[in-house]
Design an enzyme around this catalytic site. Structure first.
Site, PDB file in Angstrom:
ATOM      1  CG  ASP A 189      -1.899   1.151   1.237  1.00 27.70           C
ATOM      2  OD1 ASP A 189      -1.975   1.869   0.216  1.00 27.70           O
ATOM      3  OD2 ASP A 189      -2.588   1.332   2.250  1.00 27.70           O
ATOM      4  CG  ASP A 239      -3.512   4.382  -3.173  1.00 28.84           C
ATOM      5  OD1 ASP A 239      -2.591   3.839  -2.532  1.00 28.84           O
ATOM      6  OD2 ASP A 239      -4.705   4.341  -2.825  1.00 28.84           O
TER       7      ASP A 239
END
Length: 474
Positions: A121, A351
């Site tokens: 992440d 992201d």
């Protein structure tokens, strides 16, 4: 002072400065074991696998990705807003989002090492894994982390500088019960939480030549109370830029450069692709493209990888996302060539934890109109996927759909049609634009748009790079 004495003093001063500089350089290039070498001489490699949520049909899987992406935008906006409201001279905050259906990477913690698969992440900082002693647990891929089986486990005291790095998500345990150790509590957008002890452990990195390097005192979370919807993983790896992130803590070992290659959603989930840290993360090809990271934004919000997205092009038509700039595509000036929209308030981030790319509503609406004019197939009202703009390609196995180009201030990223559109049925008859609008004030480049590219995070040179790649062969 005479000339001779002045020269002698000057030489003395220069000599000592050189000695000090050499000592400083060696200290900063030394590994834990005392060996002196440049951190970029070290390259580490681990495996990354694609995760899929537990749904029966392609439409249900895509619908899940759309829903989780929309929730992710809300969470990232909330995180940014909290940063902007804090006094950063004295505090730092990090939160995160659960993203089943993303990508997971291997990590090794403990002495002897315990192996885990954790979601990769880039939109968060804390690395954490579920503990064997958890009282609220999710079903995971392998055995949970057991601190009692490790000789290198350590706690983080509270208060302390390391504990303070967690910001508002940290708290001190009751000194009578736990000796005043640092604990964390992270809440998700759907009110699920993970709580536990902020701890230290030895993390084992595998070099690209197969040699292993054990690095002590890596700070991570030991999840004791985890009411999260994770599936097939053991925790999460924070690849953001904050002080407690995986890259920030281990950057001195590999020079703060890493890359990953995200496999296609059509690939076999049992296959893997690499996450590479260090010199080997930099492709040698001249075809690598780079755009500058917007590092000025990190003074306010340390975690995220900000990019200066100024436009989106579709088939020589351009949608402008910066109201102060006028972009001309195809050498012509007209209503169909230039569409002006407002730039998102909180900027644009890339992201790995978000699936579907999200744009400002005005930008999205302009893009959607161009897609409708460009695509020859009939639009369908099928809403199973949660995506708004879908087309029935009938029996066309290679549908005539346009690609998408992301325009940055200094470079353009050309995405093929499989990175811009996604099939939402089992036979590949219905294809939808894999972009959705968001009113959260932040634009997000999701992982579906990154698939089949090696993406390079080059922090020392403040740039992000990409190059088309066969992820399984890197």
């Amino acid at each position: 002072m005479g000339i001779v004495n002045e020269k002698a003093f000057f030489l003395y001063l220069v000599t000592n400065l050189l000695v000090l500089f050499s000592a400083f350089t060696n200290a900063n290039l030394s590994l834990q074991g005392g060996e002196v070498q440049s951190p970029l001489q070290n390259s580490f490699k681990t495996k990354m696998t694609r995760l899929e949520p537990r749904f029966q049909t392609m439409g249900e899987r895509v619908a899940h990705h759309v829903k989780s992406s929309a929730s992710r935008a809300t969470i990232l906006r909330s995180r940014m807003q909290e940063f902007l409201e804090l006094d950063h001279d004295s505090d730092y905050q990090s939160t995160m989002a659960a993203v089943p259906g993303g990508y997971a990477m291997e990590i090794s913690l403990g002495s002897p090492p315990q192996q885990f698969m954790a979601i990769a992440d880039t939109g968060s900082d804390l690395t954490w894994v579920q503990a064997a002693a958890c009282d609220a647990c999710f079903r995971q891929a392998s055995d949970p982390y057991d601190q009692d089986k490790s000789s290198s486990y350590g706690t983080v005291s509270c208060p302390s500088d390391m504990c303070n790095a967690l910001g508002m998500q940290s708290k001190c345990s009751d000194a009578e019960d736990n000796g005043g150790i640092c604990q964390y509590a992270y809440q998700y957008g759907d009110s699920s939480v993970t709580e536990g002890n902020f701890s230290t452990e030895t993390i084992t990195l595998q070099k690209t030549d197969g040699e292993k390097l054990a690095v002590p005192n890596f700070a991570f979370g030991v999840g004791l109370h985890n009411s999260v919807d994770f599936y097939g993983v053991d925790g999460l790896v924070g690849l953001g830029q904050g002080p407690i992130s995986f890259p920030s803590q281990l950057g001195k070992q590999y020079g703060n450069v890493f890359s990953y290659c995200l496999q296609s959603i059509f690939s076999d989930p049992s296959t893997s692709s690499p996450v590479i840290f260090g010199r080997s993360a930099l492709p040698t090809s001249d075809n690598v493209q780079y755009t500058a990271l917007q590092t000025s934004e990190n003074k306010r919000v340390p975690t995220f990888w900000f990019l200066n997205l100024i436009g989106v092009r579709l088939n020589n038509k351009m949608v402008n996302v910066d109201s102060e700039q006028k972009l001309i595509a195809g050498g012509e000036l007209g209503e169909e060539s230039i569409i002006i929209a407002a730039q998102s308030v909180l900027g644009t981030v890339i992201d790995s934890g978000t699936t579907i790319t999200m744009l400002d509503p005005r930008v999205y609406q302009s893009l959607a109109r161009l897609v409708e004019r460009r695509v020859k197939y009939s639009r369908t009202s099928l809403q199973v996927s949660g995506l708004d703009l879908c087309f029935d390609v009938v029996n066309d196995r290679d549908p005539d759909l346009p690609g998408l180009t992301l325009i940055f201030q200094d470079e353009s990223w050309d995405l093929p049609k499989v990175n811009a559109f996604v099939p939402v049925d089992e036979v590949g008859q219905i294809w939808c634009l894999a972009v959705i609008p968001t009113n959260q004030g932040i634009q997000i480049i999701g992982n579906l748009q990154q698939q089949n590219f090696q993406v390079i995070y080059d922090q020392p040179n403040a740039r992000l790079g990409w190059i088309p790649a066969n992820c399984e062969t890197i």
